[in-house]
Design a protein around this motif. Structure first.
Motif, PDB file in Angstrom:
ATOM      1  N   THR A 277      23.277 -35.532  92.275  1.00 25.58           N
ATOM      2  CA  THR A 277      24.490 -36.079  91.661  1.00 25.58           C
ATOM      3  C   THR A 277      24.213 -36.497  90.217  1.00 25.58           C
ATOM      4  OG1 THR A 277      23.968 -38.260  92.576  1.00 25.58           O
ATOM      5  CG2 THR A 277      25.510 -36.871  93.819  1.00 25.58           C
ATOM      6  N   ASP A 278      23.128 -37.237  90.004  1.00 26.07           N
ATOM      7  CA  ASP A 278      22.831 -37.747  88.665  1.00 26.07           C
ATOM      8  C   ASP A 278      21.342 -38.058  88.587  1.00 26.07           C
ATOM      9  OD1 ASP A 278      23.251 -38.590  86.091  1.00 26.07           O
ATOM     10  OD2 ASP A 278      24.962 -39.866  86.608  1.00 26.07           O
ATOM     11  N   GLY A 279      20.871 -38.451  87.375  1.00 30.52           N
ATOM     12  CA  GLY A 279      19.493 -38.871  87.199  1.00 30.52           C
ATOM     13  C   GLY A 279      18.547 -37.818  86.688  1.00 30.52           C
ATOM     14  N   PRO A 280      18.909 -37.041  85.635  1.00 35.90           N
ATOM     15  CA  PRO A 280      18.022 -36.005  85.117  1.00 35.90           C
ATOM     16  C   PRO A 280      16.908 -36.592  84.242  1.00 35.90           C
ATOM     17  CG  PRO A 280      19.947 -36.144  83.737  1.00 35.90           C
ATOM     18  CD  PRO A 280      20.154 -37.136  84.857  1.00 35.90           C
ATOM     19  N   VAL A 281      16.009 -35.738  83.758  1.00 41.49           N
ATOM     20  CA  VAL A 281      15.034 -36.154  82.758  1.00 41.49           C
ATOM     21  C   VAL A 281      15.750 -36.182  81.410  1.00 41.49           C
ATOM     22  CG1 VAL A 281      12.831 -35.687  81.638  1.00 41.49           C
ATOM     23  CG2 VAL A 281      13.114 -35.151  84.066  1.00 41.49           C
ATOM     24  N   SER A 282      16.325 -37.322  81.107  1.00 38.63           N
ATOM     25  CA  SER A 282      17.000 -37.521  79.824  1.00 38.63           C
ATOM     26  C   SER A 282      15.963 -37.971  78.795  1.00 38.63           C
ATOM     27  CB  SER A 282      18.081 -38.580  79.971  1.00 38.63           C
ATOM     28  OG  SER A 282      17.492 -39.824  80.350  1.00 38.63           O
ATOM     29  N   GLU A 283      16.381 -38.112  77.532  1.00 39.03           N
ATOM     30  CA  GLU A 283      15.464 -38.589  76.508  1.00 39.03           C
ATOM     31  C   GLU A 283      14.919 -39.967  76.872  1.00 39.03           C
ATOM     32  OE1 GLU A 283      14.144 -37.134  74.063  1.00 39.03           O
ATOM     33  OE2 GLU A 283      15.348 -35.312  73.860  1.00 39.03           O
ATOM     34  N   ARG A 284      15.810 -40.852  77.321  1.00 33.45           N
ATOM     35  CA  ARG A 284      15.368 -42.200  77.696  1.00 33.45           C
ATOM     36  C   ARG A 284      14.403 -42.157  78.861  1.00 33.45           C
ATOM     37  NH1 ARG A 284      16.004 -45.527  81.473  1.00 33.45           N
ATOM     38  NH2 ARG A 284      17.493 -44.185  82.562  1.00 33.45           N
ATOM     39  N   ARG A 285      14.708 -41.312  79.855  1.00 30.68           N
ATOM     40  CA  ARG A 285      13.841 -41.197  81.033  1.00 30.68           C
ATOM     41  C   ARG A 285      12.493 -40.589  80.652  1.00 30.68           C
ATOM     42  NH1 ARG A 285      11.783 -43.065  84.883  1.00 30.68           N
ATOM     43  NH2 ARG A 285      11.818 -42.212  86.985  1.00 30.68           N
ATOM     44  N   LYS A 286      12.518 -39.579  79.792  1.00 27.33           N
ATOM     45  CA  LYS A 286      11.287 -38.936  79.354  1.00 27.33           C
ATOM     46  C   LYS A 286      10.404 -39.934  78.606  1.00 27.33           C
ATOM     47  CE  LYS A 286       9.722 -34.847  76.762  1.00 27.33           C
ATOM     48  NZ  LYS A 286       9.503 -35.139  75.352  1.00 27.33           N
ATOM     49  N   GLU A 287      11.018 -40.751  77.753  1.00 22.17           N
ATOM     50  CA  GLU A 287      10.251 -41.757  77.018  1.00 22.17           C
ATOM     51  C   GLU A 287       9.609 -42.757  77.982  1.00 22.17           C
ATOM     52  OE1 GLU A 287      12.977 -43.483  74.286  1.00 22.17           O
ATOM     53  OE2 GLU A 287      13.107 -41.685  73.010  1.00 22.17           O
ATOM     54  N   ALA A 288      10.333 -43.151  79.014  1.00 19.14           N
ATOM     55  CA  ALA A 288       9.784 -44.098  79.990  1.00 19.14           C
ATOM     56  C   ALA A 288       8.608 -43.483  80.741  1.00 19.14           C
ATOM     57  CB  ALA A 288      10.878 -44.519  80.971  1.00 19.14           C
ATOM     58  N   LEU A 289       8.723 -42.213  81.101  1.00 17.52           N
ATOM     59  CA  LEU A 289       7.636 -41.538  81.800  1.00 17.52           C
ATOM     60  C   LEU A 289       6.442 -41.323  80.883  1.00 17.52           C
ATOM     61  CD1 LEU A 289       9.711 -38.927  83.866  1.00 17.52           C
ATOM     62  CD2 LEU A 289       8.594 -41.007  84.715  1.00 17.52           C
ATOM     63  N   GLU A 290       6.711 -41.029  79.616  1.00 15.90           N
ATOM     64  CA  GLU A 290       5.614 -40.873  78.649  1.00 15.90           C
ATOM     65  C   GLU A 290       4.874 -42.201  78.463  1.00 15.90           C
ATOM     66  OE1 GLU A 290       7.268 -37.263  75.775  1.00 15.90           O
ATOM     67  OE2 GLU A 290       7.885 -39.342  75.392  1.00 15.90           O
ATOM     68  N   LYS A 291       5.611 -43.305  78.491  1.00 18.57           N
ATOM     69  CA  LYS A 291       4.984 -44.621  78.394  1.00 18.57           C
ATOM     70  C   LYS A 291       4.108 -44.872  79.614  1.00 18.57           C
ATOM     71  CE  LYS A 291       6.068 -49.545  77.891  1.00 18.57           C
ATOM     72  NZ  LYS A 291       7.157 -50.561  77.811  1.00 18.57           N
ATOM     73  N   LEU A 292       4.620 -44.474  80.786  1.00 20.58           N
ATOM     74  CA  LEU A 292       3.853 -44.621  82.021  1.00 20.58           C
ATOM     75  C   LEU A 292       2.545 -43.839  81.940  1.00 20.58           C
ATOM     76  CD1 LEU A 292       3.853 -45.623  85.026  1.00 20.58           C
ATOM     77  CD2 LEU A 292       4.916 -43.444  85.602  1.00 20.58           C
ATOM     78  N   VAL A 293       2.614 -42.624  81.395  1.00 17.77           N
ATOM     79  CA  VAL A 293       1.430 -41.775  81.246  1.00 17.77           C
ATOM     80  C   VAL A 293       0.442 -42.418  80.270  1.00 17.77           C
ATOM     81  CG1 VAL A 293       0.607 -39.573  80.350  1.00 17.77           C
ATOM     82  CG2 VAL A 293       2.602 -39.633  81.844  1.00 17.77           C
ATOM     83  N   ALA A 294       0.977 -42.904  79.156  1.00 18.07           N
ATOM     84  CA  ALA A 294       0.113 -43.515  78.140  1.00 18.07           C
ATOM     85  C   ALA A 294      -0.612 -44.737  78.702  1.00 18.07           C
ATOM     86  CB  ALA A 294       0.940 -43.900  76.920  1.00 18.07           C
ATOM     87  N   GLU A 295       0.106 -45.549  79.466  1.00 13.97           N
ATOM     88  CA  GLU A 295      -0.497 -46.762  80.041  1.00 13.97           C
ATOM     89  C   GLU A 295      -1.581 -46.432  81.060  1.00 13.97           C
ATOM     90  OE1 GLU A 295       2.873 -48.798  81.550  1.00 13.97           O
ATOM     91  OE2 GLU A 295       3.428 -49.705  79.614  1.00 13.97           O
ATOM     92  N   SER A 296      -1.446 -45.292  81.713  1.00 10.64           N
ATOM     93  CA  SER A 296      -2.427 -44.909  82.734  1.00 10.64           C
ATOM     94  C   SER A 296      -3.624 -44.198  82.134  1.00 10.64           C
ATOM     95  CB  SER A 296      -1.774 -44.001  83.778  1.00 10.64           C
ATOM     96  OG  SER A 296      -1.506 -42.723  83.226  1.00 10.64           O
ATOM     97  N   GLY A 297      -3.520 -43.844  80.850  1.00 11.44           N
ATOM     98  CA  GLY A 297      -4.632 -43.178  80.192  1.00 11.44           C
ATOM     99  C   GLY A 297      -4.669 -41.676  80.391  1.00 11.44           C
ATOM    100  N   PHE A 298      -3.606 -41.084  80.917  1.00 12.32           N
ATOM    101  CA  PHE A 298      -3.584 -39.635  81.123  1.00 12.32           C
ATOM    102  C   PHE A 298      -3.117 -38.967  79.827  1.00 12.32           C
ATOM    103  CE2 PHE A 298      -2.315 -35.538  82.747  1.00 12.32           C
ATOM    104  CZ  PHE A 298      -3.170 -35.322  83.824  1.00 12.32           C
ATOM    105  N   PRO A 299      -3.801 -37.889  79.382  1.00 10.44           N
ATOM    106  CA  PRO A 299      -3.425 -37.241  78.113  1.00 10.44           C
ATOM    107  C   PRO A 299      -2.007 -36.687  78.139  1.00 10.44           C
ATOM    108  CG  PRO A 299      -5.585 -36.502  78.869  1.00 10.44           C
ATOM    109  CD  PRO A 299      -4.971 -37.259  80.002  1.00 10.44           C
ATOM    110  N   ALA A 300      -1.211 -37.054  77.152  1.00  8.88           N
ATOM    111  CA  ALA A 300       0.193 -36.656  77.107  1.00  8.88           C
ATOM    112  C   ALA A 300       0.371 -35.154  76.984  1.00  8.88           C
ATOM    113  CB  ALA A 300       0.892 -37.357  75.943  1.00  8.88           C
ATOM    114  N   GLU A 301      -0.588 -34.467  76.362  1.00  7.83           N
ATOM    115  CA  GLU A 301      -0.450 -33.014  76.174  1.00  7.83           C
ATOM    116  C   GLU A 301      -0.600 -32.235  77.468  1.00  7.83           C
ATOM    117  OE1 GLU A 301      -4.735 -34.066  74.851  1.00  7.83           O
ATOM    118  OE2 GLU A 301      -2.725 -34.955  74.797  1.00  7.83           O
TER     119      GLU A 301
END
Length: 353
Positions: A277-301
């Motif tokens: 119904t809703d909840g795609p990977v939007s810009e805001r959602r992508k930024e939140a997930l990228e922050k999660l990755v950065a905090e965990s130390g996993f390379p963003a690339e």
């Protein structure tokens, strides 16, 4: 001439003939399509006959004319409406500028493309002469005497004869996904293990991601995290996450699914949002997930973002497509061999950087 269904009945029947998952379904089932099919039946523009259909037949039709169903009135309309200055009683259904949507969308991209209408090909593209006719098998589906099981059997036979295997498979996948409402969904993980998820479209999409997407696009897929509607965690593999350098926290920002491809030298992490119904990977959602990755130390690339849908012709994709994040992907269970790439790269017309 043959008996007629009224336009509303034609519209209703088109919904059954072309269910969710049919290619270009919106062009095939909206009221403009019903008007087109009704008028074709009204003037008996059926392949093999002497009458052909043009957009003018459709946009000049009126309720008053449509109510005149005797043979003489129908035959007179077929030829009379094409004469310059002809007058048709009542208020026309559409204005002249509807010519292009009728010709390009309803007919050429819709009914002609799917095999329901034939087109005369020996006329110049600029010619205003009528050139379309319903195929006999498709026209027969609108026989008013055809109802119930007899109608369902004829529709199924027509689809099998006319629609290509890809279109049939797509409709079957969408029907199956939309129909998962009673029994739990048994999902098979890439390693062969199984889990049960709550019934519903979201679980149907998750099942397709794990059983089809993962093996098609990842070399050695594994499941790090899987949840279902209601935020219930179905699978969480902390040991696997630690082994690839990902620290998973019980956080509201976790996506519906996290897969990892273990085949590359450095594992590829794939965050997936399932959209029924809703909840795609939007810009805001992508930024939140990228922050999660950065905090965990996993390379963003080494991270990818995917929004998974049941079908691109259905409402959820149309509702959310303009909010999909650049640099992410969109995948559809009904067309598993294709992937939409929302590239951030600037390229020329020939695809060169």
């Amino acid at each position: 001439m043959k008996p007629l269904l009224d336009r509303d009945a034609v519209h209703e029947r088109l919904q059954t003939i072309f269910p969710d998952g049919a290619p270009n379904r919106v062009y095939l089932t909206r009221m403009l399509a019903a008007s087109t099919v009704f008028v074709a039946l009204y003037i008996e523009a059926i392949e093999g006959g002497d009458t052909l259909l043009g957009p003018k037949h459709i946009y000049r039709m009126t309720d008053e004319q449509a109510a005149l169903t005797d043979d003489d009135s129908r035959a007179a309309y077929a030829t009379g409406v094409l004469r310059p200055g002809s007058a048709i009683e009542g208020q026309r259904w559409y204005q002249d500028n509807t010519r292009e949507p009728i010709r390009d969308e309803t007919l050429r991209e819709g009914l002609v493309a799917i095999g329901a209408v034939s087109e005369r090909t020996d006329l110049p593209t600029t010619s205003s002469k009528p050139r379309y006719a319903l195929t006999p098998g498709f026209a027969a589906l609108f026989d008013p005497a055809l109802t119930g099981e007899d109608l369902a059997t004829r529709i199924k036979a027509w689809r099998s004869e006319v629609l290509n295997p890809g279109a049939l498979a797509r409709m079957a996948i969408v029907r199956r996904g939309a129909g998962m409402s009673d029994d739990q969904v048994l999902v098979t993980f890439p390693n062969g293990e199984t889990r049960r998820m709550k019934p519903g479209p979201s679980s149907a999409i998750s099942k397709a991601v794990l059983e089809v997407f993962a093996s098609s696009y990842l070399g050695e897929p594994a499941v790090v995290f899987l949840s279902e509607s209601g935020n219930k965690v179905v699978e969480r593999d902390d040991e696997l996450a630690r082994s690839i350098g990902l620290a998973i926290q019980a956080d509201k920002n976790l996506p519906d699914m996290i897969l990892v491809d273990l085949k590359p030298t450095h594992p590829l992490l794939v965050f997936i949002e399932v959209v029924a119904t809703d909840g795609p990977v939007s810009e805001r959602r992508k930024e939140a997930l990228e922050k999660l990755v950065a905090e965990s130390g996993f390379p963003a690339e080494h991270v990818a973002f995917v929004t998974a849908y049941l079908d691109r012709s259905a409402g959820p994709f149309k509702k959310t497509v303009d909010s999909l994040a650049w640099g992410s992907y969109a995948w559809f269970a009904a067309e598993p061999e294709n992937l939409i790439v929302l590239s951030q790269a600037r390229t020329g017309l020939q695809g060169r950087p």
